[in-house]
Design a protein around this motif. Structure first.
Motif, PDB file in Angstrom:
ATOM      1  N   TRP A 185       0.865  -1.181   0.000  1.00 14.18           N
ATOM      2  CA  TRP A 185       0.000   0.000   0.000  1.00 14.18           C
ATOM      3  C   TRP A 185       0.899   1.227   0.000  1.00 14.18           C
ATOM      4  O   TRP A 185       1.702   1.410   0.912  1.00 14.18           O
ATOM      5  N   ASN A 186       0.757   2.064  -1.028  1.00 12.31           N
ATOM      6  CA  ASN A 186       1.490   3.326  -1.113  1.00 12.31           C
ATOM      7  C   ASN A 186       0.546   4.426  -0.660  1.00 12.31           C
ATOM      8  O   ASN A 186      -0.224   4.968  -1.435  1.00 12.31           O
ATOM      9  N   GLY A 187       0.576   4.726   0.651  1.00 15.55           N
ATOM     10  CA  GLY A 187      -0.442   5.595   1.210  1.00 15.55           C
ATOM     11  C   GLY A 187      -1.779   4.881   1.154  1.00 15.55           C
ATOM     12  O   GLY A 187      -1.931   3.787   1.697  1.00 15.55           O
ATOM     13  N   LYS A 188      -2.732   5.467   0.441  1.00 19.32           N
ATOM     14  CA  LYS A 188      -4.041   4.841   0.308  1.00 19.32           C
ATOM     15  C   LYS A 188      -4.211   4.155  -1.044  1.00 19.32           C
ATOM     16  O   LYS A 188      -5.333   3.771  -1.405  1.00 19.32           O
ATOM     17  N   ARG A 189      -3.125   3.992  -1.770  1.00 18.27           N
ATOM     18  CA  ARG A 189      -3.195   3.398  -3.099  1.00 18.27           C
ATOM     19  C   ARG A 189      -2.570   2.004  -3.094  1.00 18.27           C
ATOM     20  O   ARG A 189      -1.395   1.837  -2.805  1.00 18.27           O
ATOM     21  N   PRO A 190      -3.347   0.946  -3.423  1.00 17.69           N
ATOM     22  CA  PRO A 190      -2.761  -0.403  -3.516  1.00 17.69           C
ATOM     23  C   PRO A 190      -1.921  -0.531  -4.778  1.00 17.69           C
ATOM     24  O   PRO A 190      -2.314  -0.059  -5.849  1.00 17.69           O
ATOM     25  N   CYS A 191      -0.769  -1.166  -4.641  1.00 15.59           N
ATOM     26  CA  CYS A 191       0.148  -1.331  -5.774  1.00 15.59           C
ATOM     27  C   CYS A 191       0.566  -2.788  -5.883  1.00 15.59           C
ATOM     28  O   CYS A 191       0.839  -3.445  -4.876  1.00 15.59           O
ATOM     29  N   VAL A 192       0.633  -3.261  -7.111  1.00 14.43           N
ATOM     30  CA  VAL A 192       1.103  -4.613  -7.392  1.00 14.43           C
ATOM     31  C   VAL A 192       2.235  -4.511  -8.406  1.00 14.43           C
ATOM     32  O   VAL A 192       2.096  -3.859  -9.445  1.00 14.43           O
ATOM     33  N   PHE A 193       3.356  -5.148  -8.088  1.00 17.21           N
ATOM     34  CA  PHE A 193       4.521  -5.170  -8.966  1.00 17.21           C
ATOM     35  C   PHE A 193       4.654  -6.589  -9.520  1.00 17.21           C
ATOM     36  O   PHE A 193       4.720  -7.551  -8.760  1.00 17.21           O
ATOM     37  N   LEU A 194       4.708  -6.703 -10.860  1.00 13.49           N
ATOM     38  CA  LEU A 194       4.697  -8.015 -11.515  1.00 13.49           C
ATOM     39  C   LEU A 194       5.859  -8.163 -12.490  1.00 13.49           C
ATOM     40  O   LEU A 194       6.186  -7.217 -13.219  1.00 13.49           O
ATOM     41  N   VAL A 195       6.476  -9.353 -12.496  1.00 11.35           N
ATOM     42  CA  VAL A 195       7.403  -9.706 -13.569  1.00 11.35           C
ATOM     43  C   VAL A 195       6.566 -10.066 -14.789  1.00 11.35           C
ATOM     44  O   VAL A 195       5.775 -11.004 -14.750  1.00 11.35           O
ATOM     45  N   MET A 196       6.733  -9.312 -15.871  1.00 10.21           N
ATOM     46  CA  MET A 196       5.848  -9.470 -17.019  1.00 10.21           C
ATOM     47  C   MET A 196       6.435 -10.328 -18.135  1.00 10.21           C
ATOM     48  O   MET A 196       5.717 -10.914 -18.916  1.00 10.21           O
ATOM     49  N   GLU A 197       7.762 -10.387 -18.252  1.00  9.05           N
ATOM     50  CA  GLU A 197       8.389 -11.028 -19.409  1.00  9.05           C
ATOM     51  C   GLU A 197       8.975 -12.392 -19.045  1.00  9.05           C
ATOM     52  O   GLU A 197      10.169 -12.620 -19.131  1.00  9.05           O
ATOM     53  N   LYS A 198       8.167 -13.286 -18.585  1.00  4.97           N
ATOM     54  CA  LYS A 198       8.668 -14.606 -18.236  1.00  4.97           C
ATOM     55  C   LYS A 198       8.149 -15.676 -19.208  1.00  4.97           C
ATOM     56  O   LYS A 198       8.274 -16.861 -18.958  1.00  4.97           O
ATOM     57  N   GLY A 199       7.547 -15.253 -20.321  1.00  5.25           N
ATOM     58  CA  GLY A 199       7.066 -16.194 -21.318  1.00  5.25           C
ATOM     59  C   GLY A 199       5.861 -16.987 -20.861  1.00  5.25           C
ATOM     60  O   GLY A 199       5.543 -18.015 -21.435  1.00  5.25           O
ATOM     61  N   SER A 200       5.194 -16.519 -19.803  1.00  6.25           N
ATOM     62  CA  SER A 200       4.061 -17.267 -19.275  1.00  6.25           C
ATOM     63  C   SER A 200       2.984 -16.303 -18.787  1.00  6.25           C
ATOM     64  O   SER A 200       2.860 -16.047 -17.590  1.00  6.25           O
ATOM     65  N   PRO A 201       2.188 -15.743 -19.704  1.00  2.00           N
ATOM     66  CA  PRO A 201       1.104 -14.858 -19.290  1.00  2.00           C
ATOM     67  C   PRO A 201       0.133 -15.512 -18.306  1.00  2.00           C
ATOM     68  O   PRO A 201      -0.426 -14.832 -17.447  1.00  2.00           O
ATOM     69  N   SER A 202      -0.064 -16.834 -18.413  1.00  2.00           N
ATOM     70  CA  SER A 202      -0.968 -17.499 -17.469  1.00  2.00           C
ATOM     71  C   SER A 202      -0.414 -17.408 -16.050  1.00  2.00           C
ATOM     72  O   SER A 202      -1.172 -17.254 -15.087  1.00  2.00           O
ATOM     73  N   ARG A 203       0.891 -17.488 -15.913  1.00  5.24           N
ATOM     74  CA  ARG A 203       1.505 -17.365 -14.595  1.00  5.24           C
ATOM     75  C   ARG A 203       1.412 -15.935 -14.087  1.00  5.24           C
ATOM     76  O   ARG A 203       1.185 -15.704 -12.896  1.00  5.24           O
ATOM     77  N   THR A 204       1.582 -14.964 -14.982  1.00  4.65           N
ATOM     78  CA  THR A 204       1.437 -13.569 -14.585  1.00  4.65           C
ATOM     79  C   THR A 204       0.030 -13.293 -14.073  1.00  4.65           C
ATOM     80  O   THR A 204      -0.166 -12.564 -13.098  1.00  4.65           O
ATOM     81  N   ARG A 205      -0.976 -13.873 -14.733  1.00  3.78           N
ATOM     82  CA  ARG A 205      -2.353 -13.700 -14.278  1.00  3.78           C
ATOM     83  C   ARG A 205      -2.539 -14.249 -12.864  1.00  3.78           C
ATOM     84  O   ARG A 205      -3.194 -13.631 -12.020  1.00  3.78           O
ATOM     85  N   MET A 206      -1.932 -15.420 -12.615  1.00  6.85           N
ATOM     86  CA  MET A 206      -2.032 -15.997 -11.278  1.00  6.85           C
ATOM     87  C   MET A 206      -1.284 -15.142 -10.260  1.00  6.85           C
ATOM     88  O   MET A 206      -1.754 -14.957  -9.132  1.00  6.85           O
ATOM     89  N   ASP A 207      -0.134 -14.600 -10.647  1.00  4.74           N
ATOM     90  CA  ASP A 207       0.595 -13.707  -9.750  1.00  4.74           C
ATOM     91  C   ASP A 207      -0.263 -12.504  -9.379  1.00  4.74           C
ATOM     92  O   ASP A 207      -0.306 -12.075  -8.222  1.00  4.74           O
ATOM     93  N   ALA A 208      -0.957 -11.932 -10.370  1.00  5.18           N
ATOM     94  CA  ALA A 208      -1.803 -10.772 -10.120  1.00  5.18           C
ATOM     95  C   ALA A 208      -2.946 -11.125  -9.169  1.00  5.18           C
ATOM     96  O   ALA A 208      -3.260 -10.359  -8.241  1.00  5.18           O
ATOM     97  N   ALA A 209      -3.572 -12.275  -9.382  1.00  2.00           N
ATOM     98  CA  ALA A 209      -4.660 -12.699  -8.498  1.00  2.00           C
ATOM     99  C   ALA A 209      -4.127 -13.017  -7.099  1.00  2.00           C
ATOM    100  O   ALA A 209      -4.797 -12.740  -6.090  1.00  2.00           O
ATOM    101  N   HIS A 210      -2.945 -13.601  -7.029  1.00  2.00           N
ATOM    102  CA  HIS A 210      -2.291 -13.887  -5.746  1.00  2.00           C
ATOM    103  C   HIS A 210      -2.085 -12.597  -4.954  1.00  2.00           C
ATOM    104  O   HIS A 210      -2.396 -12.518  -3.750  1.00  2.00           O
TER     105      HIS A 210
END
Length: 392
Positions: A192-217
């Motif tokens: 949480w950056n103040g009152k703003r939620p932030c999510v940092f994701l590795v995007m270039e791992k050749g697995s968009p399905s894994r990125t989606r799960m990371d985001a949901a996680h």
């Protein structure tokens, strides 16, 4: 505003925490920085602890060694405090193998991005945060399943597959920021950056399905662990179960999931739900559809086929766009070069942090601002105009 090359004013207003931030952003140890500026490691430690203050000449050497303007190291009277985000302040995924240096470097990048996000929140009407109202404490698997369905219902998702998980977070006020693809030890982290939620994701791992799960996680952390100290393996397990339940809701997925190990069926489900085969197998096991023996056999097969590091039938990549659109909104008055000056940062670092890799895409002085209604539909409702503060 302090001049970018005003070493003497920077020395007088020197902020010890900003030196630590600059050093860790570059991935230097105190020993390595000391060698670059002709000082001892003890002197660097004293500068960073605030027990001593560098003179103007030393600030000049720090500028050259760390690639930052003099203004980066100074704290004007009305400026917010600068520091590296503490490790226990973030929920990290896959951090155990990360080196101490890579952890600190990543958190320093996150700290600088948070400064930019705080700036944008003052200038642009970013989507309203819709996470806090959903926050609750989950004590067992059933309560996590219920919470995942509650979030889907509140966000109007129904029971079907989620089209774009990254942009879904952005539409609901979560700022999603890419992490360098060379940060292999870390998949994602949230804070949480103040009152703003932030999510940092590795995007270039050749697995968009894994990125989606990371985001949901990470969404799971934001709605379940807002007041809980990070770092517990149990919290990671809870967030993983939430991500699975959110992307593959029990009431719908139960009826579609296989009852035996049928790989054609599993790949068909992957194309529909945009989740990895590994996640589908795990979900089927968690729902009692696969025995433990079947579950283990499935992962042996995935390993033998080399699918644990990269699977076929991947969905299209999902890229965050809200920060870029926000920068476009204010580009005429606030091009990135001017924002860098305002934040006392190296402009090239700012370009890299917001992932503008093509110079042709950089907002420059004559770029027209985005008009209300332009952009990618519902995500940018309310983001097409400057904030009331910026209008003034």
């Amino acid at each position: 505003m302090i001049g970018r090359n005003d070493i003497h004013t920077a020395a007088r207003l020197f902020d010890a925490a900003r030196l630590t931030l600059a050093r860790e952003f570059r991935g230097f140890t105190k020993q390595e920085l000391a060698e670059r500026i002709g000082k001892t490691p003890s002197a660097v430690s004293q500068f960073e602890s605030g027990r001593a203050r560098p003179d103007g000449q030393t600030v000049g050497r720090l500028m050259l060694a760390l690639g930052q303007p003099a203004s980066f190291f100074a704290k004007p009277p009305d400026a917010p405090p600068a520091s590296v985000i503490p490790l226990d302040f973030c929920h990290f995924r896959s951090l155990r193998s990360a080196t101490q240096r890579s952890r600190r470097m990543l958190l320093a990048k996150g700290s600088l991005l948070c400064r930019l996000l705080a700036f944008l929140d003052q200038k642009v009407n970013l989507p309203e945060e819709q996470v806090t109202e959903l926050a609750t404490t989950c004590r067992d698997i059933e309560s996590i399943e219920i919470l995942a369905m509650t979030v889907r219902r509140k966000w109007g998702l129904g029971l079907g597959p989620i089209g774009n998980m990254v942009n879904l977070l952005e539409r609901h006020g979560v700022v999603v920021v890419p992490i360098d693809e060379d940060c292999h030890e870390v998949d994602a982290f949230s804070l949480w950056n103040g009152k703003r939620p932030c999510v940092f994701l590795v995007m270039e791992k050749g697995s968009p399905s894994r990125t989606r799960m990371d985001a949901a996680h990470e969404l799971g952390h934001l709605v379940m662990h807002v007041d809980v100290a990070a770092g517990s393996p149990d919290l990671e397990k809870q967030a993983t179960h939430f991500g699975s339940a959110f992307l593959m809701p029990r009431d719908a997925f139960y009826h579609e999931a296989p009852r035996r190990l049928n790989w054609d069926h599993i790949w068909e489900l992957k194309r529909r739900w945009k989740t990895s085969a590994a996640a589908i197998v795990r979900r089927a096991y968690d729902l009692g559809l696969f025995s433990e023996a079947t579950y283990r056999r499935a992962f042996v097969h995935l390993s033998q086929m080399g699918f644990r590091t990269g699977e076929p039938h991947e969905p299209p990549p999902e890229r965050p766009v809200a920060v870029k659109k926000a920068l476009e909104v204010i580009a005429q008055r606030w091009p990135l070069t001017r924002i860098a000056d305002e934040l006392g940062m190296n402009a090239a670092d700012l370009y890299n942090l917001v992932e503008f890799t093509d110079p042709a895409e950089l907002p420059i002085e004559h770029d027209p601002p985005l008009r209300a209604g332009e952009g990618d539909g519902p995500l940018f409702e309310g983001l097409g105009t400057p904030s009331e503060t910026e209008k003034q």
